[in-house]
Every structure is written in C-alpha cells, then in structure tokens.
Scaffold this motif. Structure first.
Motif, mmCIF file in Angstrom:
data_model
loop_
_atom_site.group_PDB
_atom_site.id
_atom_site.type_symbol
_atom_site.label_atom_id
_atom_site.label_comp_id
_atom_site.label_asym_id
_atom_site.label_seq_id
_atom_site.Cartn_x
_atom_site.Cartn_y
_atom_site.Cartn_z
ATOM 1 N N SER A 189 -134.054 33.473 -100.417
ATOM 2 C CA SER A 189 -134.737 34.567 -99.541
ATOM 3 C C SER A 189 -133.549 35.315 -98.862
ATOM 4 N N GLY A 190 -132.604 34.480 -98.193
ATOM 5 C CA GLY A 190 -131.678 35.106 -97.569
ATOM 6 C C GLY A 190 -130.790 35.933 -98.438
ATOM 7 N N ALA A 191 -130.457 35.578 -99.513
ATOM 8 C CA ALA A 191 -129.657 36.188 -100.358
ATOM 9 C C ALA A 191 -130.202 37.541 -100.661
ATOM 10 N N TYR A 192 -131.644 37.601 -101.151
ATOM 11 C CA TYR A 192 -132.261 38.816 -101.400
ATOM 12 C C TYR A 192 -132.258 39.941 -100.081
ATOM 13 N N VAL A 193 -132.204 39.162 -98.996
ATOM 14 C CA VAL A 193 -132.059 40.060 -97.713
ATOM 15 C C VAL A 193 -130.822 40.912 -97.580
ATOM 16 N N ALA A 194 -129.841 39.946 -97.874
ATOM 17 C CA ALA A 194 -128.203 40.323 -97.682
ATOM 18 C C ALA A 194 -127.820 41.523 -98.592
ATOM 19 N N ASP A 195 -128.608 41.011 -100.032
ATOM 20 C CA ASP A 195 -128.183 41.845 -101.233
ATOM 21 C C ASP A 195 -129.038 43.261 -100.868
ATOM 22 N N ALA A 196 -130.320 43.407 -100.054
ATOM 23 C CA ALA A 196 -130.882 44.491 -99.951
ATOM 24 C C ALA A 196 -130.189 45.397 -98.924
ATOM 25 N N TYR A 197 -129.469 44.632 -97.883
ATOM 26 C CA TYR A 197 -128.807 45.538 -96.904
ATOM 27 C C TYR A 197 -127.404 46.154 -97.653
ATOM 28 N N GLU A 198 -127.090 45.446 -98.478
ATOM 29 C CA GLU A 198 -125.866 46.000 -99.215
ATOM 30 C C GLU A 198 -126.185 47.209 -99.898
ATOM 31 N N LYS A 199 -127.330 47.158 -100.631
ATOM 32 C CA LYS A 199 -128.014 48.178 -101.555
ATOM 33 C C LYS A 199 -128.456 49.569 -100.968
ATOM 34 N N GLY A 200 -129.296 49.099 -99.964
ATOM 35 C CA GLY A 200 -130.090 50.375 -99.279
ATOM 36 C C GLY A 200 -130.105 50.217 -97.683
ATOM 37 N N GLY A 201 -129.366 49.497 -97.133
ATOM 38 C CA GLY A 201 -129.078 49.567 -95.567
ATOM 39 C C GLY A 201 -130.119 48.831 -95.058
ATOM 40 N N ALA A 202 -130.210 48.985 -93.716
ATOM 41 C CA ALA A 202 -131.022 47.925 -92.512
ATOM 42 C C ALA A 202 -132.634 48.375 -93.161
ATOM 43 N N ARG A 203 -133.165 49.376 -93.165
ATOM 44 C CA ARG A 203 -134.664 49.662 -93.669
ATOM 45 C C ARG A 203 -134.802 48.801 -94.879
ATOM 46 N N ALA A 204 -134.263 48.887 -95.916
ATOM 47 C CA ALA A 204 -134.355 48.018 -96.834
ATOM 48 C C ALA A 204 -134.047 46.709 -96.787
ATOM 49 N N ALA A 205 -133.133 46.126 -95.900
ATOM 50 C CA ALA A 205 -133.203 44.647 -95.698
ATOM 51 C C ALA A 205 -134.353 44.228 -94.665
#
Length: 140
Positions: free
Chosen positions: A66-82
């Motif tokens: 789950s944490g990997a998904y959040v970190a990946d989302a931050y890299e792809k789409g920024g804070a809102r995506a995370a």
C-alpha cells in the motif's frame, strides 16, 4: 503492520537511534520521529531508498504494497494523487479487514483499483479545460 512499525522494527534491529538513522539516511531526526509516530509518511522514493539502505532492508519491505502505491502515485501525479491513492488503499484495506481474503487476493484488488484510478485520470484529462491541461507536446 504499517510503515511506521516496520521502520521502528528495522531501526531497533540495526541497533540505531533515531538520530543515528537520520544521519545515515541524510534526513533530519525529526523526519524519522514523524515517520515512526505515523504523523507523516514518506512521499519521495529517494528518501525511502536512503532509509532502506541505511537499515539494510528493501523499500518494498518498509513501505509494504500500500505504501508503494502511495509513493508511486506521488511520483506520477503529485500530492493530490498520493492522497487519493492513500484514501483508496485505506478504504480497500478496511473493506476486507477481518475477512477471509488471502494476501494475494487483497494485493490483486489493490492493484486493480490503483490501475483503474490511473485509467480514469487519463480519460478524464480530455474533459478538463485546455488552460488546466498539462501540455503533453512541447510548444513549437
């Protein structure tokens, strides 16, 4: 077990204080303290990698899926995506908590929802007004 518990467990196994780990990882002691308290989560994979290296473990272990998904989302789409992915993962985890769903099935459900999120983001991009779209082609 979440990121904060895994971090503390590995730090204690390594025989390091929060200050010592912070120095080895190149972050502040306050950062490590906030991570272990759970008041903050790492958003940059570089920071997680430095901490994992300092502890002799992997980013996958520290973050969990789950944490990997959040970190990946931050890299792809920024804070809102995370934030969106973190909320989605929390809801999925809560939905299946206490059930008889295997770890593999839960991981599959989280991956499917993560993929669906990014597909929806890509499809909805075309409905955003042009002034809000991020340019995909460089201006000539």
């Amino acid at each position: 077990m979440g990121f904060k518990e895994r971090l503390k467990e590995k730090r204690i196994e390594a025989g390091l204080t929060q200050v010592e780990l912070a120095k080895k990882a190149g972050v502040t002691a306050r950062t490590i303290q906030n991570y272990e308290l759970g008041s903050r989560k790492p958003v940059h994979m570089e920071v997680v990698q430095k901490i994992a290296d300092a502890l002799g473990t992997t980013t996958e272990y520290l973050l969990g899926s789950s944490g990997a998904y959040v970190a990946d989302a931050y890299e792809k789409g920024g804070a809102r995506a995370a934030r969106d992915i973190d909320e989605l993962v929390g809801e999925v985890t809560g939905l299946f908590a206490g059930g008889s769903l295997s770890e593999e099935a839960l991981e599959g459900a989280m991956k499917a929802l993560n993929d669906a999120y990014w597909i929806a983001k890509a499809k909805n991009k075309k409905y955003a007004p042009k002034k809000y779209r991020k340019s995909e082609e460089p201006a000539e």
